[in-house]
Design a protein around this motif. Structure first.
Motif, mmCIF file in Angstrom:
data_model
loop_
_atom_site.group_PDB
_atom_site.id
_atom_site.type_symbol
_atom_site.label_atom_id
_atom_site.label_comp_id
_atom_site.label_asym_id
_atom_site.label_seq_id
_atom_site.Cartn_x
_atom_site.Cartn_y
_atom_site.Cartn_z
ATOM 1 N N TYR A 111 14.592 46.275 57.709
ATOM 2 C CA TYR A 111 15.248 45.049 57.247
ATOM 3 C C TYR A 111 14.252 43.894 57.227
ATOM 4 O O TYR A 111 14.178 43.131 56.257
ATOM 5 C CB TYR A 111 16.434 44.707 58.149
ATOM 6 N N ILE A 112 13.466 43.768 58.304
ATOM 7 C CA ILE A 112 12.492 42.673 58.400
ATOM 8 C C ILE A 112 11.439 42.789 57.302
ATOM 9 O O ILE A 112 11.159 41.823 56.576
ATOM 10 C CB ILE A 112 11.817 42.687 59.787
ATOM 11 N N GLU A 126 12.791 42.052 53.795
ATOM 12 C CA GLU A 126 13.017 40.632 53.549
ATOM 13 C C GLU A 126 11.702 39.905 53.286
ATOM 14 O O GLU A 126 11.610 39.058 52.387
ATOM 15 C CB GLU A 126 13.740 39.985 54.737
ATOM 16 N N SER A 165 15.936 38.113 60.113
ATOM 17 C CA SER A 165 14.773 38.929 60.448
ATOM 18 C C SER A 165 14.177 38.505 61.783
ATOM 19 O O SER A 165 13.781 39.333 62.602
ATOM 20 C CB SER A 165 13.707 38.810 59.347
#
Length: 403
Positions: free
Chosen positions: A289-290, A293, A391
């Protein structure tokens, strides 16, 4: 607080007082989410017993070690640990809601989250002790349903804090949102880890007993005493940084192409350099996810800055590439994303990590159209300014940082 005196009135006046008292009670009950003051007092006494307990922190290493030599008894012990931890963590967040200013507490979107938390708190605190593998399967079913129901939380929170942005101090709402999301990570990690371990254990047990996938679980009510599995659930003990970056680059590129109306395959390329063989222990979904993004933001800035270059020159990418440098040591892994997009505007830098700055709040209203959101890579959700602060929450929860 309202006080209503009816002493010394005529019968007509007394009837009017009774009607007023009834209307006031109905109004008060509505503000309490359908509960009477007496019910609320009783519920808060129950809540206080749980908020008096501290949530027990769990590390990635503990999650991994627990899955090794996993037996039926250990799985049942894990179920009861999660069963007792979830209501404690939910109780603390319910208490946070109750300390919000009154005007924020009456917001319908925040009220929706509050009611979801109350129902989950009530359900988990009343769930009976898990004694058998069948009990555990029922407990996992309850958690799955709860996870699905709570996929509404982030959009509701986002819209709620956006609507309260002008009514409550920004720092207070940011702190509230941050704590809600940190606790959400902790609860989902416990739930998803136990569900995954249970599924892995049942799969291995089914194979051990020679059962087909379509056969019932009657023979799986209890595992043989000498049966054990080696699983790590949702945790990866050796997650490849480069592989995650490549996967995220592909997903982020597709998202940027769709959002900007670009031909397929024309998004900025991502070049990975440095310690490309680095691995580390993490929950891949959180790490992805981090990275997703960061790459999506980098690609978006590059595309907006260099759109005029699309189609110019010969072969090769029309946009300058995104560079991802991986540095690994015995104790740390650093991932640096570099682009030529011109950076974040100076006017946006002070609130880039905020959830509730007025400029962010305007974008959070876009979450009105989002029914479910789980903060996973590649979700179909509007760019509401949520990704970067979320994030950072993920990174900081596991002892890292995003800067």
């Amino acid at each position: 607080m309202s006080l209503l005196f009816c002493r010394g009135k005529t019968e007509v006046q007394s009837m009017a007082c009774k009607r007023a008292a009834h209307n006031l009670a109905a109004h008060t009950t509505n503000l309490l989410g359908g509960r009477t003051l007496q019910q609320k007092f009783y519920e808060n006494r129950i809540l206080d017993r749980y908020t008096a307990q501290e949530a027990k922190k769990v590390s990635l290493r503990q999650l991994v070690l627990f899955g090794r030599q996993l037996t039926g008894d250990k799985l049942i012990a894990s179920a009861n640990y999660v069963r007792t931890e979830l209501p404690v963590r939910l109780a603390h967040r319910i208490s946070d809601f109750q300390y919000l200013p009154y005007i924020a507490g009456t917001n319908p979107h925040l009220r929706t989250v509050y009611e979801l938390y109350w129902r989950a708190f009530d359900e988990f605190r009343k769930f009976p002790v898990v004694k058998t593998l069948d009990d555990n399967r029922r407990f996992c079913d309850t958690m799955r349903r709860n996870l699905l129901e709570h996929s509404r939380v982030i959009p509701q929170l986002g819209v709620g804090v956006a609507e309260c942005a002008s009514l409550v101090a920004q720092d207070d709402m940011d702190a509230f949102m941050h704590q809600m999301l940190v606790s959400r990570i902790s609860r989902r990690t416990l739930s998803e880890q136990h569900i995954e371990l249970s599924e892995q254990f049942d799969g291995a047990l089914r194979a051990h007993l020679g059962l087909r996938a379509d056969e019932g679980v009657d023979q799986m009510r209890q595992a043989p005493s000498d049966f054990a599995t080696q699983h790590t659930g949702i945790v990866s003990a050796n997650c490849s940084v480069a592989q995650v970056v490549h996967d995220c680059a592909e997903r982020a590129g597709g998202a940027v192409e769709e959002a900007c109306g670009l031909p397929a395959g024309t998004a900025p390329h991502v070049v990975v350099m440095g310690h490309t063989d680095a691995t580390f222990m993490c929950i891949p979904g959180h790490f992805a996810y981090i990275v997703h993004e960061l790459l999506r933001n980098a690609m978006g800035h590059v595309v907006r800055r260099y759109t005029g270059r699309l189609g110019e020159g010969g072969a090769g990418p029309a946009f300058p590439p995104i560079s991802v440098t991986v540095c690994s040591s015995r104790s740390d892994v650093v991932v640096r994303v570099s682009d030529e997009g011109g950076g974040i505007a100076a006017s946006e830098l002070p609130h880039v990590w905020s959830f509730t700055h007025p400029l962010k709040a305007q974008r959070l209203h876009d979450l009105h159209a989002v029914r479910r959101m789980e903060a996973r890579m590649g979700e179909d959700a509007p760019p509401a300014g949520f990704g970067l602060p979320m994030s950072r929450v993920y990174a900081e929860y596991w002892g890292g940082s995003v800067t």
